[in-house]
Scaffold this active site. Sequence first.
Site, PDB file in Angstrom:
ATOM      1  N   ARG A   1      41.466  33.428  42.369  1.00  0.00           N
ATOM      2  CA  ARG A   1      40.013  33.355  42.512  1.00  0.00           C
ATOM      3  C   ARG A   1      39.628  31.945  42.927  1.00  0.00           C
ATOM      4  NH1 ARG A   1      37.551  35.940  37.069  1.00  0.00           N
ATOM      5  NH2 ARG A   1      36.070  34.252  37.443  1.00  0.00           N
TER       6      ARG A   1
ATOM      7  N   ARG B   1      33.138  25.130  34.657  1.00  0.00           N
ATOM      8  CA  ARG B   1      32.886  26.385  33.947  1.00  0.00           C
ATOM      9  C   ARG B   1      33.049  26.200  32.452  1.00  0.00           C
ATOM     10  NH1 ARG B   1      36.833  30.303  36.812  1.00  0.00           N
ATOM     11  NH2 ARG B   1      35.879  31.924  35.535  1.00  0.00           N
TER      12      ARG B   1
ATOM     13  N   ARG C   1      45.894  32.083  36.765  1.00  0.00           N
ATOM     14  CA  ARG C   1      45.493  33.493  36.894  1.00  0.00           C
ATOM     15  C   ARG C   1      45.623  33.956  38.344  1.00  0.00           C
ATOM     16  NH1 ARG C   1      39.966  35.237  34.297  1.00  0.00           N
ATOM     17  NH2 ARG C   1      39.203  33.368  35.347  1.00  0.00           N
TER      18      ARG C   1
ATOM     19  N   LYS D   1      39.260  37.792  27.851  1.00  0.00           N
ATOM     20  CA  LYS D   1      38.314  38.885  27.612  1.00  0.00           C
ATOM     21  C   LYS D   1      38.659  40.107  28.461  1.00  0.00           C
ATOM     22  CE  LYS D   1      34.728  36.380  28.754  1.00  0.00           C
ATOM     23  NZ  LYS D   1      35.454  35.120  29.088  1.00  0.00           N
TER      24      LYS D   1
ATOM     25  N   ARG E   1      25.672  35.571  28.302  1.00  0.00           N
ATOM     26  CA  ARG E   1      26.269  34.247  28.412  1.00  0.00           C
ATOM     27  C   ARG E   1      25.264  33.142  28.092  1.00  0.00           C
ATOM     28  NH1 ARG E   1      30.691  35.409  32.275  1.00  0.00           N
ATOM     29  NH2 ARG E   1      31.891  33.559  32.781  1.00  0.00           N
TER      30      ARG E   1
HETATM   31  P1  ADP Z   1      38.699  36.120  30.928  1.00  0.00           P
HETATM   32  O1  ADP Z   1      38.356  37.547  31.277  1.00  0.00           O
HETATM   33  O2  ADP Z   1      38.275  35.750  29.524  1.00  0.00           O
HETATM   34  O3  ADP Z   1      38.214  35.128  31.932  1.00  0.00           O
HETATM   35  P2  ADP Z   1      41.443  36.926  31.553  1.00  0.00           P
HETATM   36  O4  ADP Z   1      41.613  38.167  30.741  1.00  0.00           O
HETATM   37  O5  ADP Z   1      41.261  37.104  33.017  1.00  0.00           O
HETATM   38  O6  ADP Z   1      40.269  35.995  30.917  1.00  0.00           O
HETATM   39  O7  ADP Z   1      42.714  35.992  31.263  1.00  0.00           O
HETATM   40  C1  ADP Z   1      42.854  34.709  31.896  1.00  0.00           C
HETATM   41  C2  ADP Z   1      44.318  34.497  32.305  1.00  0.00           C
HETATM   42  O8  ADP Z   1      45.123  34.337  31.145  1.00  0.00           O
HETATM   43  C3  ADP Z   1      44.924  35.658  33.085  1.00  0.00           C
HETATM   44  O9  ADP Z   1      45.828  35.111  34.030  1.00  0.00           O
HETATM   45  C4  ADP Z   1      45.667  36.482  32.023  1.00  0.00           C
HETATM   46  O10 ADP Z   1      46.790  37.137  32.583  1.00  0.00           O
HETATM   47  C5  ADP Z   1      46.108  35.381  31.042  1.00  0.00           C
HETATM   48  N1  ADP Z   1      46.048  35.794  29.633  1.00  0.00           N
HETATM   49  C6  ADP Z   1      45.088  36.568  29.043  1.00  0.00           C
HETATM   50  N2  ADP Z   1      45.323  36.681  27.714  1.00  0.00           N
HETATM   51  C7  ADP Z   1      46.441  35.950  27.456  1.00  0.00           C
HETATM   52  C8  ADP Z   1      47.183  35.650  26.265  1.00  0.00           C
HETATM   53  N3  ADP Z   1      46.800  36.101  25.061  1.00  0.00           N
HETATM   54  N4  ADP Z   1      48.286  34.849  26.377  1.00  0.00           N
HETATM   55  C9  ADP Z   1      48.641  34.365  27.585  1.00  0.00           C
HETATM   56  N5  ADP Z   1      48.004  34.594  28.730  1.00  0.00           N
HETATM   57  C10 ADP Z   1      46.905  35.383  28.690  1.00  0.00           C
HETATM   58  P1  AMP Z   2      33.674  35.616  35.019  1.00  0.00           P
HETATM   59  O1  AMP Z   2      34.424  36.560  35.892  1.00  0.00           O
HETATM   60  O2  AMP Z   2      33.122  36.266  33.774  1.00  0.00           O
HETATM   61  O3  AMP Z   2      34.462  34.356  34.706  1.00  0.00           O
HETATM   62  O4  AMP Z   2      32.385  35.160  35.850  1.00  0.00           O
HETATM   63  C1  AMP Z   2      32.504  34.503  37.099  1.00  0.00           C
HETATM   64  C2  AMP Z   2      31.182  33.829  37.445  1.00  0.00           C
HETATM   65  O5  AMP Z   2      30.137  34.798  37.586  1.00  0.00           O
HETATM   66  C3  AMP Z   2      30.647  32.838  36.397  1.00  0.00           C
HETATM   67  O6  AMP Z   2      31.222  31.534  36.519  1.00  0.00           O
HETATM   68  C4  AMP Z   2      29.135  32.844  36.726  1.00  0.00           C
HETATM   69  O7  AMP Z   2      28.840  32.070  37.878  1.00  0.00           O
HETATM   70  C5  AMP Z   2      28.897  34.303  37.080  1.00  0.00           C
HETATM   71  N1  AMP Z   2      28.529  35.111  35.877  1.00  0.00           N
HETATM   72  C6  AMP Z   2      29.247  36.101  35.305  1.00  0.00           C
HETATM   73  N2  AMP Z   2      28.615  36.588  34.234  1.00  0.00           N
HETATM   74  C7  AMP Z   2      27.467  35.885  34.112  1.00  0.00           C
HETATM   75  C8  AMP Z   2      26.381  35.889  33.192  1.00  0.00           C
HETATM   76  N3  AMP Z   2      26.354  36.735  32.150  1.00  0.00           N
HETATM   77  N4  AMP Z   2      25.380  34.999  33.366  1.00  0.00           N
HETATM   78  C9  AMP Z   2      25.383  34.141  34.405  1.00  0.00           C
HETATM   79  N5  AMP Z   2      26.367  34.064  35.299  1.00  0.00           N
HETATM   80  C10 AMP Z   2      27.404  34.934  35.178  1.00  0.00           C
END
Ligand code: ADP
Ligand code: AMP
Length: 218
Positions: free
Chosen positions: A159, A170, A126, A13, A87
Amino acid sequence: MRIVLLGAPGAGKGTQCKRIVAKYGLLHLSSGDILRRERAEDTELGRKAQEYMDSGALVPDQIIVDMMADAINKAPVTGFVLDGFPRTVHQAEELAKSLASAKQKMDVVLNLKIDDQMVVQRMTGRRSCPQCGAVYHIENLKPKIEGICDNDGTRLVQRPDDSAEVVENRLKTYHLQTEPVVDYYNKNNCMVFDIDANKDVGEVSGLVFEELDALAKA
Ligand code: ADP
Ligand code: AMP
């Protein structure tokens, strides 16, 4: 344009949002990023969110709804893209209420669909830059120099909630509490597009842009 990006943690995302905001000039509102900023600044909100985030649970709805309403109120008229919010169905209902009071609604939901196995690979690999927030992956999206941010030379970090055991939690939380949000939008007359997020970054962006370009022309 007001867009919601749904999908499991690690679906991509944040990565796609950065591309969407660059192309369409929207504001990126990531609830996770806002919470991490609050924690870094050691605010009361950040301290309240800490234990939930570290265990892979969701932060309570009311905290999140108030936090995001505040961020949305400050967004420019050109629009925004929501990442990580709503969420839960309750969050989605509260968001709809607060937009309706300003005679607004979400225009489109992009649902990034990804296999669980892929999520684990993406999250555990990541790495992010604590300085500029850029996100990399140790195999899929490597920085030019291993462990160093391309933009500002800062050492990349993992992270704490991307460890294997928290990732498992998660993912469970996602299936239980967040997946029903897709149904909520389907039932509430919002356009929902499923996107195959297993594909590589460029291919996923291509699918996302196809839908958004069609919407912008309509
Ligand atoms: P989210 O915001 O949904 O948690 P991220 O955008 O941070 O996900 O992506 C999660 C991990 O996967 C990151 O390390 C990113 O670089 C990698 N990633 C994101 N999209 C892709 C993709 N389409 N193919 C391979 N790796 C990806
Ligand atoms: P994310 O970076 O989106 O993966 O979020 C990291 C963490 O923040 C999640 O695992 C939750 O603990 C908290 N969080 C983020 N967005 C929300 C939401 N919309 N509702 C509840 N918890 C959230």
